[in-house]
Scaffold this active site. Sequence first.
Site, PDB file in Angstrom:
ATOM      1  CG  HIS A 306       7.954  27.575  39.900  1.00  0.00           C
ATOM      2  ND1 HIS A 306       9.208  27.492  40.429  1.00  0.00           N
ATOM      3  CD2 HIS A 306       8.044  27.197  38.604  1.00  0.00           C
ATOM      4  CE1 HIS A 306      10.039  27.095  39.482  1.00  0.00           C
ATOM      5  NE2 HIS A 306       9.356  26.886  38.373  1.00  0.00           N
ATOM      6  CG  ASP A 363       4.340  25.328  31.825  1.00  0.00           C
ATOM      7  OD1 ASP A 363       4.943  25.578  30.769  1.00  0.00           O
ATOM      8  OD2 ASP A 363       4.763  24.570  32.698  1.00  0.00           O
TER       9      ASP A 363
HETATM   10  N1  ACO Z   1      -3.385  24.576  42.771  1.00  0.00           N
HETATM   11  C1  ACO Z   1      -3.860  24.442  44.037  1.00  0.00           C
HETATM   12  N2  ACO Z   1      -3.059  24.293  45.112  1.00  0.00           N
HETATM   13  C2  ACO Z   1      -1.736  24.258  44.916  1.00  0.00           C
HETATM   14  C3  ACO Z   1      -1.175  24.392  43.636  1.00  0.00           C
HETATM   15  C4  ACO Z   1      -2.048  24.558  42.530  1.00  0.00           C
HETATM   16  N3  ACO Z   1      -1.562  24.682  41.300  1.00  0.00           N
HETATM   17  N4  ACO Z   1       0.185  24.322  43.718  1.00  0.00           N
HETATM   18  C5  ACO Z   1       0.457  24.147  45.020  1.00  0.00           C
HETATM   19  N5  ACO Z   1      -0.687  24.125  45.744  1.00  0.00           N
HETATM   20  C6  ACO Z   1      -0.804  24.000  47.215  1.00  0.00           C
HETATM   21  C7  ACO Z   1      -0.545  22.563  47.642  1.00  0.00           C
HETATM   22  O1  ACO Z   1      -1.752  21.827  47.753  1.00  0.00           O
HETATM   23  C8  ACO Z   1       0.118  22.763  48.993  1.00  0.00           C
HETATM   24  O2  ACO Z   1      -0.887  23.012  49.957  1.00  0.00           O
HETATM   25  P1  ACO Z   1      -0.659  22.556  51.485  1.00  0.00           P
HETATM   26  O3  ACO Z   1       0.561  23.282  51.975  1.00  0.00           O
HETATM   27  O4  ACO Z   1      -1.935  22.972  52.174  1.00  0.00           O
HETATM   28  O5  ACO Z   1      -0.444  21.082  51.439  1.00  0.00           O
HETATM   29  C9  ACO Z   1       0.927  24.052  48.825  1.00  0.00           C
HETATM   30  O6  ACO Z   1       0.251  24.780  47.782  1.00  0.00           O
HETATM   31  C10 ACO Z   1       2.379  23.812  48.435  1.00  0.00           C
HETATM   32  O7  ACO Z   1       2.390  22.967  47.285  1.00  0.00           O
HETATM   33  P2  ACO Z   1       3.460  21.829  47.033  1.00  0.00           P
HETATM   34  O8  ACO Z   1       2.921  20.885  46.011  1.00  0.00           O
HETATM   35  O9  ACO Z   1       3.928  21.266  48.330  1.00  0.00           O
HETATM   36  O10 ACO Z   1       4.636  22.704  46.405  1.00  0.00           O
HETATM   37  P3  ACO Z   1       5.792  22.174  45.509  1.00  0.00           P
HETATM   38  O11 ACO Z   1       6.834  23.218  45.539  1.00  0.00           O
HETATM   39  O12 ACO Z   1       6.170  20.791  45.885  1.00  0.00           O
HETATM   40  O13 ACO Z   1       5.105  22.067  44.056  1.00  0.00           O
HETATM   41  C11 ACO Z   1       4.388  22.511  41.866  1.00  0.00           C
HETATM   42  C12 ACO Z   1       5.282  22.959  43.035  1.00  0.00           C
HETATM   43  C13 ACO Z   1       4.611  21.022  41.563  1.00  0.00           C
HETATM   44  C14 ACO Z   1       4.767  23.309  40.619  1.00  0.00           C
HETATM   45  C15 ACO Z   1       2.899  22.767  42.238  1.00  0.00           C
HETATM   46  O14 ACO Z   1       2.697  24.143  42.510  1.00  0.00           O
HETATM   47  C16 ACO Z   1       1.940  22.275  41.157  1.00  0.00           C
HETATM   48  O15 ACO Z   1       1.609  21.091  41.132  1.00  0.00           O
HETATM   49  N6  ACO Z   1       1.487  23.190  40.236  1.00  0.00           N
HETATM   50  C17 ACO Z   1       0.641  22.801  39.136  1.00  0.00           C
HETATM   51  C18 ACO Z   1       1.502  22.170  38.040  1.00  0.00           C
HETATM   52  C19 ACO Z   1       2.323  23.177  37.292  1.00  0.00           C
HETATM   53  O16 ACO Z   1       1.858  24.228  36.878  1.00  0.00           O
HETATM   54  N7  ACO Z   1       3.623  22.829  37.089  1.00  0.00           N
HETATM   55  C20 ACO Z   1       4.538  23.659  36.296  1.00  0.00           C
HETATM   56  C21 ACO Z   1       5.677  24.117  37.131  1.00  0.00           C
HETATM   57  S1  ACO Z   1       6.693  25.212  36.179  1.00  0.00           S
HETATM   58  C22 ACO Z   1       7.588  24.201  35.185  1.00  0.00           C
HETATM   59  O17 ACO Z   1       7.868  23.053  35.439  1.00  0.00           O
HETATM   60  C23 ACO Z   1       8.048  24.792  33.969  1.00  0.00           C
END
Ligand code: ACO
Length: 428
Positions: A306, A363
């Site tokens: 998140h 979720d």
């Molecule tokens: N699985 C594996 N790796 C992940 C995940 C995941 N679900 N989420 C983040 N990471 C990793 C990224 O690859 C990144 O790695 P790095 O630093 O080596 O590049 C690091 O963790 C940070 O991730 P970002 O994408 O930069 O974080 P951001 O805050 O931009 O994204 C997000 C948050 C979009 C929710 C992300 O965690 C994600 O895509 N999760 C899966 C989708 C999801 O569950 N979304 C629901 C969010 S809650 C809602 O909207 C109600």
Amino acid sequence: MSENQATLSADGKTVEMPVRSGTIGPDVVDIRKLYGQTGLFTYDPGFTSTASCDSAITYIDGDEGVLLHRGYPIGQLAEHSSFMEVSYLLLNGELPNQDELAEFTRTISRHTMVHEQLSTFYRGFRRDAHPMAIMCGVVGALSAFYHDSTDIADPQHRKISSHRLIAKMPTIAAMAYKYSVGQPFLYPKNELSYTGNFLRMTFGVPAEEYEVVPEVERAMDRIFILHADHEQNASTSTVRLAGSSGANPFACMAAGIACLWGPAHGGANEAALNMLKEIGTPDKIPHYIERAKDKNDPFRLMGFGHRVYKNYDPRATVMQQTVREVFSALKVNDPLFETALRLEEIALSDPYFIEKKLFPNVDFYSGIILSAIGFPTTMFTVLFALARTVGWVAQWNEMISDPGQKIGRPRQLYTGPTQRDYIPLNQR
Ligand code: ACO
């Protein structure tokens, strides 16, 4: 930096900028005079360090896993309150007394029907259209049906359109579902609760009486509470940005729905259940964990991570408990729940997820509950939109009532060509 000033030096100029404090949470540096005094913009794609507004509605401490609505912790609201009460709270700032709640509930139930012509509008969609596509279209189209409440400068119009949106969203969502399965639309029945009415319009048929299962009604109501608002997330910011130009609230909500649809936001509940189905049994989990960690593989654990929570999402805790309640009420036992629990356990003991502070979000478990209740995955994000409407409406009202409100207009770091002369087509 002095106590309430931040100092920035750049290009030989020094600027003092006020530091403002909220009631809780990080202070903010007010950079509004920065461009005027230095000719510099700030650069923050994804708004990871930017507060876009003042707001008194919702507070999140992502490190501690805290979520408060008007000061009340989400766990307490989910346990003791109802979606109608939380809606009143978000809109008005205080919990209602008994009379206020009864009056609010009555008002919402008086707005549940939609203009009859709207059912014709549905028939223009393909039967296999994604219900979120239908929601974008139908909610936007409300502005063509309710002209009498679109003067955003009039507080009474804003109130009526807010009530209309909250009241009609379950009807619209249920109709999107009915249309996709080819069953007749059901009119609302106002003697039922907000949530009971929605369940009946979705799963009932005109041929027989529909009995609302109290445990399912309670679980669904709780899911609505958990999704009601979440501060300045992508879809809420979209609603605010659309509304900042003076667009009518129905159009703004359609913009919010479009943003919510994406898999990184509201679409994650659909993606999370699809992922659990793909994983199937616990023995396949290590393979998918490795894929999630592989930088060259686009696969991510859906329902994990998140932008704000770097701790357990407090909504996920309530969701996990609710799965058990629904399973026991409906006497079902989906093996995917075991897979989800095991996946959570394995991920939370893996250094990759520990270091990056990736925890289950709201979720991760919601899809399992919704599926047990009988919703197809394509409806999951629709339910999110239904519940989030009250948050969008509350945030939109707060923005419009703010005397300092301006049109939202970010700037950019331009990286395109510098000025060049047009070359006629025959010379290219
Ligand atoms: N699985 C594996 N790796 C992940 C995940 C995941 N679900 N989420 C983040 N990471 C990793 C990224 O690859 C990144 O790695 P790095 O630093 O080596 O590049 C690091 O963790 C940070 O991730 P970002 O994408 O930069 O974080 P951001 O805050 O931009 O994204 C997000 C948050 C979009 C929710 C992300 O965690 C994600 O895509 N999760 C899966 C989708 C999801 O569950 N979304 C629901 C969010 S809650 C809602 O909207 C109600």
